[in-house]
Write an enzyme that holds these catalytic residues in place. Structure first.
Site, PDB file in Angstrom:
ATOM      1  CB  CYS A 135     -21.013   7.199  -8.623  1.00  0.00           C
ATOM      2  SG  CYS A 135     -21.830   8.366  -7.539  1.00  0.00           S
ATOM      3  CB  CYS A 138     -19.352   8.993  -5.712  1.00  0.00           C
ATOM      4  SG  CYS A 138     -20.920   8.153  -5.699  1.00  0.00           S
ATOM      5  CG  ASP A 139     -15.909   8.644  -7.645  1.00  0.00           C
ATOM      6  OD1 ASP A 139     -15.780   8.775  -6.418  1.00  0.00           O
ATOM      7  OD2 ASP A 139     -16.136   7.558  -8.187  1.00  0.00           O
TER       8      ASP A 139
END
Ligand code: NAP
Length: 312
Positions: A135, A138-139
């Site tokens: 993701c 997200c990261d």
């Protein structure tokens, strides 16, 4: 077990399940949405929703999901968090067995979606969240000014690689063939991006690191040559983002519903082979997995569930 027999229970709270919830609630069916983790499914890890019809610029996955969820609630759909572990789908009353309780309904809509396909190589599982990610939204921020590799060659891999160039100092796409599967328009933007490189005909065969990703083995599938790529010394680590498609969340249905390669088979009305059981969204065998098609499936499934329940 609750005594209540719902008109319809929807398993899964992604776009398919939430759209089904809105349509079912609006047709005055008693409706329960059961979600195992958090409402939204895969779309909550998507930063920009550009192609949802009527979408406004800058709309994000989480905000679209918040609105869909509030809408389903407004129409009277109930929501509960539980993981369904077994189900009896035959007969007029379907039983769903969860970790927290048992649920009954006259009809069921399976909207369990899919999850990112892992590479499946040694070291991958151990290094998730320690350099390996599925993701970018997200990261990506963890890799500010670092080196990042993206595995895959489809729309997701190339779009997410471009997103990652906003954070990382260099992004290299590792693809198993010598041409991308991604749409031409996406490819054009990617080839024009100076921070983006491509490593063709290559697969990752091992990820290594002691508590953090330190190196990986990449194999050229044409020559068979393997080489180890190490983290730059000054960083100590690097990122590997994997976007190689999805695997349907359907192990629960094995032996219970007709499926093909793990995808639930339905007709155009989202009917499975079992009367009163419908499927919607990414878990279905279909040609286009997008929010718009998931929502459409959900609407059709709920409408058909209504006709089914009225007839029982
Ligand atoms: P995808 O289109 O199925 O592409 C998967 C990519 O991963 C392919 O390039 C494939 O290689 C590669 N791959 C598959 N298994 C692999 C393995 N074991 N090892 C290495 N590489 C592997 O998946 P996606 O990109 O996630 O997209 C899924 C769906 O969402 C598609 O329908 C896509 O169009 C859609 N999507 C759309 C948008 C958009 O419209 N903007 C954005 C994201 C996704 P090969 O090419 O060699 O098969």
């Amino acid at each position: 077990m609750t005594e209540k027999i719902y008109d319809v229970i929807i398993i899964g709270g992604g776009p398919a399940g939430l759209a089904a919830g809105s349509y079912a609630g609006r047709s005055r069916m008693s409706t329960l949405i059961i979600e195992k983790e958090k409402i939204g499914g895969q779309i909550v890890i998507t930063a920009d929703i550009e192609n949802y019809p009527g979408g406004v610029e800058g709309d994000s996955g989480p905000s679209l999901i918040d609105r869909m969820s509030a809408q389903a609630e407004r129409f009277g759909a109930e929501k509960i968090y539980d993981t369904i572990v077994d189900m009896q789908l035959e007969g007029d009353v379907k039983k769903l067995i969860g970790n927290k309780g048992e649920y009954q309904a006259k009809s069921v809509i399976l909207a369990t979606g899919a999850f990112p396909r892992p590479i499946g190589c040694p070291g991958e599982k151990e290094l998730v969240g320690k350099g390996v990610s599925y993701c970018a939204t997200c990261d990506a921020a963890f890799f500010e000014d670092m080196v990042v590799y993206v595995v895959g060659g489809g729309d997701a891999a190339v779009e997410e690689a471009m997103y990652l160039t906003k954070f990382a100092r260099q992004v290299t796409v590792i693809h198993r063939r010598d041409e991308l599967r991604a749409a031409k328009s996406i490819q054009e933007k990617a080839f024009a991006n100076p921070k983006l490189d491509f490593m063709w005909d290559s697969v990752v065969t091992e990820l290594k690191g002691d508590g953090i990703l330190e190196s990986m083995i990449v194999k050229n599938v044409k020559t068979g040559e393997e080489r180890e790529i190490f983290a730059p010394e000054e960083d100590g680590t690097f990122g590997v983002f994997v976007f190689i498609g999805f695997v349907p969340n359907s192990t629960l249905f094995e032996g219970k519903i007709d499926m093909e390669n793990g995808y639930v088979l339905t007709d155009d009305d989202m009917k499975t082979n079992i009367p009163g059981v419908f499927a919607a969204g990414d878990v279905r065998k279909k040609s286009l997995r997008q929010v718009v098609t998931a929502a459409a499936d959900g609407a059709i499934a709920a409408t058909q569930a209504y006709h089914y329940v009225e007839g029982v």
